[in-house]
Each structure stands twice: as C-alpha cells, then as structure tokens.
Design an enzyme around this catalytic site. Sequence first.
Site, short mmCIF file in Angstrom:
data_model
loop_
_atom_site.label_atom_id
_atom_site.label_comp_id
_atom_site.label_asym_id
_atom_site.label_seq_id
_atom_site.Cartn_x
_atom_site.Cartn_y
_atom_site.Cartn_z
N LEU A 173 34.15 -9.64 22.09
CA LEU A 173 35.61 -9.75 21.32
C LEU A 173 36.91 -9.76 23.41
CD1 LEU A 173 35.42 -7.41 18.81
CD2 LEU A 173 34.39 -10.13 19.03
N HIS A 174 37.34 -10.52 22.54
CA HIS A 174 38.77 -10.88 23.83
C HIS A 174 39.62 -10.86 22.97
CE1 HIS A 174 38.56 -15.14 22.64
NE2 HIS A 174 36.70 -14.84 23.36
N GLY A 205 41.66 -13.12 22.33
CA GLY A 205 41.67 -14.61 21.53
C GLY A 205 40.99 -14.12 20.10
N HIS A 206 39.60 -13.15 19.79
CA HIS A 206 38.97 -12.82 18.66
C HIS A 206 40.50 -11.83 17.49
CE1 HIS A 206 35.46 -13.69 21.37
NE2 HIS A 206 35.40 -14.17 20.39
N GLN A 265 22.95 -21.53 16.58
CA GLN A 265 24.20 -23.14 17.61
C GLN A 265 24.00 -23.54 18.76
OE1 GLN A 265 26.97 -20.18 16.10
NE2 GLN A 265 27.87 -20.96 18.02
N GLN A 319 41.69 -22.30 16.90
CA GLN A 319 41.86 -23.76 16.84
C GLN A 319 41.26 -23.69 18.25
OE1 GLN A 319 45.79 -25.76 15.32
NE2 GLN A 319 46.18 -23.83 14.92
N GLN A 357 35.56 -27.16 15.06
CA GLN A 357 34.19 -26.40 14.63
C GLN A 357 35.41 -25.95 13.01
OE1 GLN A 357 32.35 -23.15 16.05
NE2 GLN A 357 34.04 -21.68 15.65
N SER A 370 38.10 -16.67 26.32
CA SER A 370 36.30 -17.18 26.44
C SER A 370 35.73 -16.24 26.72
CB SER A 370 36.76 -18.62 26.66
OG SER A 370 34.95 -18.89 26.40
N SER A 371 34.60 -15.96 25.87
CA SER A 371 33.05 -15.16 26.80
C SER A 371 32.45 -16.16 28.12
CB SER A 371 32.69 -14.52 25.30
OG SER A 371 32.77 -14.62 24.53
P1 AMP Z 1 33.32 -17.50 19.03
O1 AMP Z 1 32.75 -15.56 19.50
O2 AMP Z 1 33.29 -17.65 20.14
O3 AMP Z 1 32.22 -17.60 17.75
O4 AMP Z 1 34.29 -17.20 18.57
C1 AMP Z 1 34.77 -16.69 17.69
C2 AMP Z 1 36.26 -17.00 17.09
O5 AMP Z 1 37.44 -16.73 17.36
C3 AMP Z 1 36.37 -18.40 17.11
O6 AMP Z 1 37.33 -18.87 15.55
C4 AMP Z 1 37.23 -18.90 18.01
O7 AMP Z 1 37.58 -20.29 17.51
C5 AMP Z 1 38.19 -18.10 17.46
N1 AMP Z 1 38.69 -17.87 19.40
C6 AMP Z 1 37.78 -17.65 20.27
N2 AMP Z 1 38.36 -18.07 21.62
C7 AMP Z 1 40.25 -17.87 21.31
C8 AMP Z 1 41.13 -17.86 21.43
N3 AMP Z 1 41.37 -17.49 22.78
N4 AMP Z 1 42.54 -17.91 20.92
C9 AMP Z 1 42.45 -17.97 19.83
N5 AMP Z 1 40.83 -17.47 18.86
C10 AMP Z 1 39.70 -17.83 19.31
#
Ligand code: AMP
Length: 293
Positions: A32-33, A35-36, A60, A158, A163, A195-196
């Site tokens: 988690l970062h 964004g999450h 995926q 977004q 997705q 982003s991770s």
């Molecule tokens: P993931 O773990 O990459 O599958 O992301 C999980 C959720 O977090 C998805 O809905 C992503 O779109 C969202 N997400 C990932 N990075 C960001 C970001 N920088 N800002 C906002 N949402 C994010």
Amino acid sequence: MIEILRSTKQFDIFRKNLDKKTIGFVPTLGNLHRGHISLVKESLRNNDITIVSIFVNPKQFGPNEDYEKYPRTLGDDTNKLKELYRSEDLIGTDKQIAIFAPESIDEIYPDNFSVNISLPELSNKLCGLNRPGHFDGVSTVVYSLFSIVRPNKAYFGQKDFQQYLIIKKMIEDMRLDVQIVPMPIKREVDGLAFSSRNQYLSKEERADALILTRTLGEIKNVVKNTIWSEAKPAIDQIINESLKDTRWDYLTYLDSKNLENPVEKTYMLGLFGAFKLGDTRLIDNKLVEIKYA
Ligand code: AMP
C-alpha cells in the site's frame, strides 16, 4: 478496530455479522502507498465497515510479467492501515477496517475454477494490447471478490482508468448492486503517480519516468487552452514526435467515456500513456475537457 482475515471461510463468518452495516470495498494487490490510502480514507468516511483486499492475483499477470517479484508486504500494509485508523481518530468508534488477505490462491480460485469474465470491447486496447488476458484476469477476480465481500460501494483509482471503466461496465451489464466510486490519481510532489512499481526504478529511471507525466501534461495544456480544431493537429504532432522515443508503449487520446476515438460530441478527452523504463512499465493518464468554438 482492524481485523485480518486470511481465508474465505473466515471472511464469510465475519461478513455474516455485518447485515445492517454499510460496506465500502477497496480491492488491491497490496504494498500500500498513498494512492491506496486515499481510497481507504474515502471509504472510511462514507461507510461503517471498510474492507481492503490484498491479493496478488495471478490471473492478471502475463507469463513474462512481475508476478513472482511483485512486493508482498502484508505486515507493513497492516501497520499503514492501523496508523490511518489512528490518525483519522477512529479508535473507540464503530468504524471498522477489515483486511481480506487470502493466504493461498485456492481461496479465490478453487480447483477447477473455470469462469472468465471478459469485456473485449473495452479491454482490447491501450494496456490490453500489450498485456493480453490482463483485464479478463482483473474483471474475473473483481467479480469473485464482489461475490465474497458483497459491498455497497467499491473504490477504484483513476490511475488505472481503463480498469475503472471495465469494472463500471461489468457492474452495469451484470446489474450488480454495487456503487463504483472513482478516485483521483495521487502523485508524488514532482508529479509521478504513486505506484507499487515505482520502487523497481533505478535513480536514472526514476528521473526519466517524469517524461510520462510531463508529456501528458503538455498535451493536456494544449487541449485545455486551444479550440479542438487547432488542438488536434498540435497534439498529434507532439504525440508523433514523442513516439520516436521507443520507450513509449503507447501515447494516445480517446473519448474518456468509452475509449473510442473522439467524435464531434466528445466532452472529456482521456490522454493515456504507458512508458517503459528497463523492465518496468508505468502508466498514467489525464482527463481534459475539449474546447469547441
Ligand atoms: P493495485 O494495488 O495497483 O491493484 O491498486 C489498487 C487500487 O488503487 C486501484 O483501484 C488503483 O487504481 C488504485 N491506485 C493505485 N495507484 C493509485 C494512485 N497513484 N492514485 C489513486 N489510486 C491509485
């Protein structure tokens, strides 16, 4: 209070006691970062219970992608959510976070699992071209997680705009009783979207990653400030010039409603880019209203 549920069975027992509560759902791959965390925060604000799933979904990832090396950091993720719960002043309230982190792949895909959810029209473009099967993997796991979690609201960033549109369409087509909530992209101070995968970047790659964000920003400014009849040739030129750099997987614009080519009535344009830095591929996008005369 934070609970961690490691199996579908455990989750079902937890879920049985939530009948009258509102449930917000944030599906993630973990690590988690910020964004999450922004999605979790919004869910906490609007629901009694927030469920964060952490599952690195094999379906995926393509055969040559980073499934094996994808960071699995459940301990750190749990601490981040505990810290959020504390900093949002939720200790002692009825608000609750539950982490659904299936311990094994079989929890989601039991033996002989054979369903595949596919939305080819929205999937066979942008990231779908270079990642065949990726979006089928995403829609299948999200459908399955929706069946287990049965949320009222589901939060999607977004950052992964394609997705988001695919899941939104799946909900509509299947008449699922879930409200999808799109959330804005969270960025580092210099503009790079969280982003991770950013942690895979070397120092030089991290610096070059800004080409992705900056180019999209440059195109956005042209569209924002120029009438479309003039903006279109100008951005086509920027795109053609940019694509000489072979690190671009794609750099393009589409109608943000349906990912089709823009037409006369297109209101909101989506600018989409994917950029490769060594073995790492980053994506980003920006939305901008088209100006007609
Ligand atoms: P993931 O773990 O990459 O599958 O992301 C999980 C959720 O977090 C998805 O809905 C992503 O779109 C969202 N997400 C990932 N990075 C960001 C970001 N920088 N800002 C906002 N949402 C994010």
